[in-house]
Structures are given as structure tokens and as C-alpha cells.
Write an enzyme that holds these catalytic residues in place. Sequence first.
Site, mmCIF file in Angstrom:
data_model
loop_
_atom_site.group_PDB
_atom_site.id
_atom_site.type_symbol
_atom_site.label_atom_id
_atom_site.label_comp_id
_atom_site.label_asym_id
_atom_site.label_seq_id
_atom_site.Cartn_x
_atom_site.Cartn_y
_atom_site.Cartn_z
ATOM 1 C CG LEU A 18 -14.261 -9.097 -0.239
ATOM 2 C CD1 LEU A 18 -14.520 -8.303 1.099
ATOM 3 C CD2 LEU A 18 -13.787 -9.621 -0.548
ATOM 4 C CD GLU A 25 -17.107 -2.863 3.836
ATOM 5 O OE1 GLU A 25 -17.844 -1.795 4.999
ATOM 6 O OE2 GLU A 25 -16.750 -2.319 3.023
ATOM 7 N N GLY A 35 -26.326 1.391 0.989
ATOM 8 C CA GLY A 35 -25.515 2.247 1.693
ATOM 9 C C GLY A 35 -23.917 2.104 1.859
ATOM 10 C CE LYS A 86 -21.801 -5.574 5.437
ATOM 11 N NZ LYS A 86 -22.424 -6.556 4.340
ATOM 12 C CD GLU A 118 -13.450 -11.773 -2.988
ATOM 13 O OE1 GLU A 118 -11.929 -12.043 -3.361
ATOM 14 O OE2 GLU A 118 -14.345 -11.983 -2.989
ATOM 15 C CB CYS A 128 -20.185 -2.190 -3.156
ATOM 16 S SG CYS A 128 -18.838 -2.152 -2.394
ATOM 17 C CG ASP A 159 -2.010 1.156 0.751
ATOM 18 O OD1 ASP A 159 -3.519 0.078 0.729
ATOM 19 O OD2 ASP A 159 -1.673 2.033 0.726
HETATM 20 C C1 UGA Z 1 -22.155 -5.371 -1.532
HETATM 21 C C2 UGA Z 1 -22.137 -7.187 -2.918
HETATM 22 O O1 UGA Z 1 -23.138 -7.811 -1.849
HETATM 23 C C3 UGA Z 1 -20.910 -7.932 -2.435
HETATM 24 O O2 UGA Z 1 -21.116 -9.136 -2.784
HETATM 25 C C4 UGA Z 1 -19.601 -7.226 -2.906
HETATM 26 O O3 UGA Z 1 -19.170 -7.430 -3.139
HETATM 27 C C5 UGA Z 1 -19.254 -5.924 -1.949
HETATM 28 O O4 UGA Z 1 -20.575 -4.888 -2.326
HETATM 29 C C6 UGA Z 1 -18.213 -5.263 -2.721
HETATM 30 O O5 UGA Z 1 -18.787 -5.046 -4.028
HETATM 31 O O6 UGA Z 1 -17.697 -5.284 -2.952
HETATM 32 P P1 UGA Z 1 -21.393 -4.764 1.094
HETATM 33 O O7 UGA Z 1 -21.662 -3.263 -0.457
HETATM 34 O O8 UGA Z 1 -20.486 -5.693 2.040
HETATM 35 O O9 UGA Z 1 -21.325 -5.673 -0.395
HETATM 36 O O10 UGA Z 1 -22.967 -5.417 1.954
HETATM 37 P P2 UGA Z 1 -24.154 -5.984 0.931
HETATM 38 O O11 UGA Z 1 -24.425 -6.456 2.706
HETATM 39 O O12 UGA Z 1 -24.068 -5.988 0.140
HETATM 40 O O13 UGA Z 1 -25.085 -4.393 1.912
HETATM 41 C C7 UGA Z 1 -25.156 -3.399 1.539
HETATM 42 C C8 UGA Z 1 -26.635 -2.307 1.583
HETATM 43 O O14 UGA Z 1 -27.503 -2.613 1.185
HETATM 44 C C9 UGA Z 1 -26.209 -2.260 3.264
HETATM 45 O O15 UGA Z 1 -26.648 -0.557 3.522
HETATM 46 C C10 UGA Z 1 -27.611 -3.364 3.526
HETATM 47 O O16 UGA Z 1 -28.092 -2.081 4.678
HETATM 48 C C11 UGA Z 1 -28.504 -2.647 2.083
HETATM 49 N N1 UGA Z 1 -29.675 -4.075 2.332
HETATM 50 C C12 UGA Z 1 -28.991 -4.936 2.242
HETATM 51 C C13 UGA Z 1 -30.696 -3.242 2.238
HETATM 52 O O17 UGA Z 1 -31.225 -2.402 2.509
HETATM 53 N N2 UGA Z 1 -31.713 -4.616 2.266
HETATM 54 C C14 UGA Z 1 -31.496 -5.839 2.008
HETATM 55 O O18 UGA Z 1 -32.268 -6.507 2.187
HETATM 56 C C15 UGA Z 1 -29.885 -6.290 2.012
#
Ligand code: UGA
Length: 435
Positions: free
Chosen positions: A151, A153, A255, A318, A149, A258, A30
Amino acid sequence: MNLGVMGLGHVGLVTAVCFAEKGFKVYGMDKDKNRIENLKKKVLPFYEPGLKELLLKNFEKIHFISEIKELINNTDVIFLCVGTPPLPDGKADLSQVEDASREIAKNIDKYVLIVEKSTVPVKTAEWIKKTMKLYARKDVDFEVASNPEFLREGSAIKDFLEPDRIVVGVESERAQKIFEEIYRDFNAPIIFTDIETAEIIKHASNAFLATKISFINMIADLCEKTGADVMKVAEAMGLDKRIGREFLNAGIGYGGSCFPKDVKAFYRIGEEHGVDFNLLKCVDKINEQRIEKFVSKIKKVLWIIKDKVFAVWGLAFKPGTDDVREAPSLKIIKRIVEEKGICKVYDPYAMNNFKREFGENENVIYVSDLYEACKSSHAILILTEWDEFKNADFRKIKELMETPIIIDGRNCLDVEKIKELEFIYIPTGRKGCGF
Ligand code: UGA
């Protein structure tokens, strides 16, 4: 085979630690020297469940470095995990990818496989190749591949080590063999494609998940108007295997670093290539409207925001993370303080990041637990569905509050339990109680 990781943010650090767990010697680079010094001292730059333990377990196998030469001399494969933040027009800012490609080009003297792991627009690999050729001092032997990827968070370690699928875009048998070796110990299907397809798979997956969320939020609004229950709608829809229950939780919207960025960027990519991606414009718009809808619920029950005290439960975008990037909490709290309301905020992990991002404000008071936040408050606003909120002592909480109102932006409380205690409970897209 030694693996290199360039950029030690969320994706990069998890990638480095997880590959070490799989037995590889990893060089994590980094440019931020401070971050490298801290990592050498086993201090992580962010919270991710299980990451610290896995780092400590594999510490001897990971070299934290800040010099590109050292990275190139010691590795055969370099995973690009640098940031691709949004530009003001929504497009991805690829300057860090370009910078990394230039640096590699200037320093390589043997075969290197450069792998895009960060989310990038389709055709980025083409640009990496062009850039490499432009800046290399001599004829260099390199290839580019895409291995996005997926994954999340909060569950990043499990998502990395036990993925649903592994996507790899390659241009040669040589590169394909390298990936077969890297992923030999993973129990997941590997989809080999051309590079453009792999690049699109990543954006399409995130955009589709975001679409599911905006879709259910749109349905939640209709449920509120008609007295139906969005939780039941989601449950019944989700039992259809073609739809699935996941990512159908209605609330204050998505939020994080991503979805908001990727939906906008993917929309721009469609536009750039002359394809109508208006569907994603609507997904984004529905998500942005969640904030004002939530604020209007506050007004519907309390009328005037000025001088009201709000117990804000949850700041992270989240649960399971301390990340507040693009978190709905930032926008909702901003709206409340603009109208001179007072927010007593609490989050088990994200307070420091929120403070840094939001800045000082005399109407935002940071408290050390969820009960403290409730003292003399007019309403609890649930913005992140942490378990400790679900399991709180609501009898005690009711005594502490000025008016017993809960506005649940994540539908995480048990309506029956709350009803018994005679709270005014306002969830999202379902029947509440008492108002
Ligand atoms: C997301 C994707 O789920 C991953 O597969 C991807 O790798 C990642 O982006 C990325 O591109 O790096 P992430 O942003 O960590 O992962 O979080 P999520 O679990 O997807 O949640 C995203 C947002 O959606 C959160 O604010 C969560 O509260 C919201 N959410 C999720 C909802 O409002 N309703 C739901 O049913 C699910």
C-alpha cells in the site's frame, strides 16, 4: 478466524481496518498505550484519506489492545506490522521484530501463524523462528509466513482492498489454506511462494520503483542541459507497455518512510550476501543530489539566498498524506535557513508534523494559506504537488509577490497558463519561461 495485528502504524492500522471491512474480527495491538486510548476514542494517529470513515464503519469489529496475552488468546493469525527503521549504516533495525517474536514466544499456548507484513530483509523469517524457539517456555506450535504489503500512503485503503497482486510466502499447506481463507474476497491474483522469495519481492518492488524515479531524474538533468522536455520523454517511454508511465515523474526525488530506507537496506542486503548491488547505490546517490540541484536553481535565478523570502508550498513527502518522514522539504528548508533565507511555509495537512520534525527556527514562518505565504516573497518553491496549488489564482499571487518566480520541484503547473501571466517559471527537466 480472528486476525491480530501487532503495531498500529500506517501499515498496521490500515491492515486492521481493511480486514475488519472484509468481515473479520480484528485485534489491533500497539505498545503505545496512548495510541490505543486515542484509537478507542476514534482518534487516528495520522491522516490517511478514507481511513477514519472505514474505522467508524467497522469500529465494533476492531478491538484496540495493548496486552500481548490478549492478542494471542484471541487470534489465530498475527500480522507483524511493527517498524523496521534504518540504522545509521542503512541496514534495517529489526529490534522491534525480535521483540515481538520474543513476546509471542513467551505467551503462546496454541497454534499461531506469525506473518511478516512490514518490509524486512530476506531471511528475517529464519530469525523469527530461531527466536521463537529460543524463548518459548515449552514446545510450541507455530509457523511463520511472509505477506508483504504494497500500500501507498494517500491511497492506502484502495491499495489494500484492491491490490494488483497478493504475495504470500508459506512453508506448509496449512498456512496456505489460512491465506486462501483470509483473501477469499479479494479480487486479485495470489502468488504463493517460499518465504525468502516473498521477502525479496517486497524489497525488489520498492527498489525498482525508486530506480524508475532516479532514472527519470537523471534524464531530466540531461533535458535541462539540452533544451529537451522530460515530460514528453516520460510520456513516450511510458507508452511502451514494458516500461509504463507511472513513477516517471521527475522532480526533487523520492521521500517517505519506505523508498529511502528500503533502497539503502536492500543495497546492504546485497552486500551482505556478496552480490554487487551498486546500481542501488547510484539510485540513492541520484536521489540525494536532487536537493542540491534544486537549491542551485534558486541561486541561479536569485543569486543570493540571504534575506530572500520563499513561499514554500508543500511539506508532505507527497500529496494525500500528512507524513514528512524523509520529505525533501526538510532538507531544502534546512539548506535555505542555513544560508539565512526566510521560508513562509504552507501545507494543507503536514504543518504540525513538519513543526515537530524540523523544530523551532526563527527563519521558518508557518502560514495558514498559500496566498499568505506569497506575500512579499521572492519565489514560490513547490515541494508537494497538492491539487490546491495547481488550481491557485496566479493572477492574484503575482500581485502579492516581490518578484514573480516559481521554482516547481514537482512539475505540477501548466506552463502555458503560467507563461501567459509572465512568471519566471523554472520547472524540472523542461523548458520554463522568462529566465
Ligand atoms: C511506497 C510504495 O509505492 C508502496 O507500494 C509500498 O507499499 C510502500 O512504499 C511501503 O513500502 O510501505 P509510499 O512510500 O507511500 O509507497 O509512496 P509512493 O507513492 O511510492 O511515493 C514515494 C516517493 O516517491 C514520494 O516522495 C513521491 O513524491 C516520489 N515519486 C513518486 C516521485 O518523485 N516520482 C514519481 O514518479 C513517483
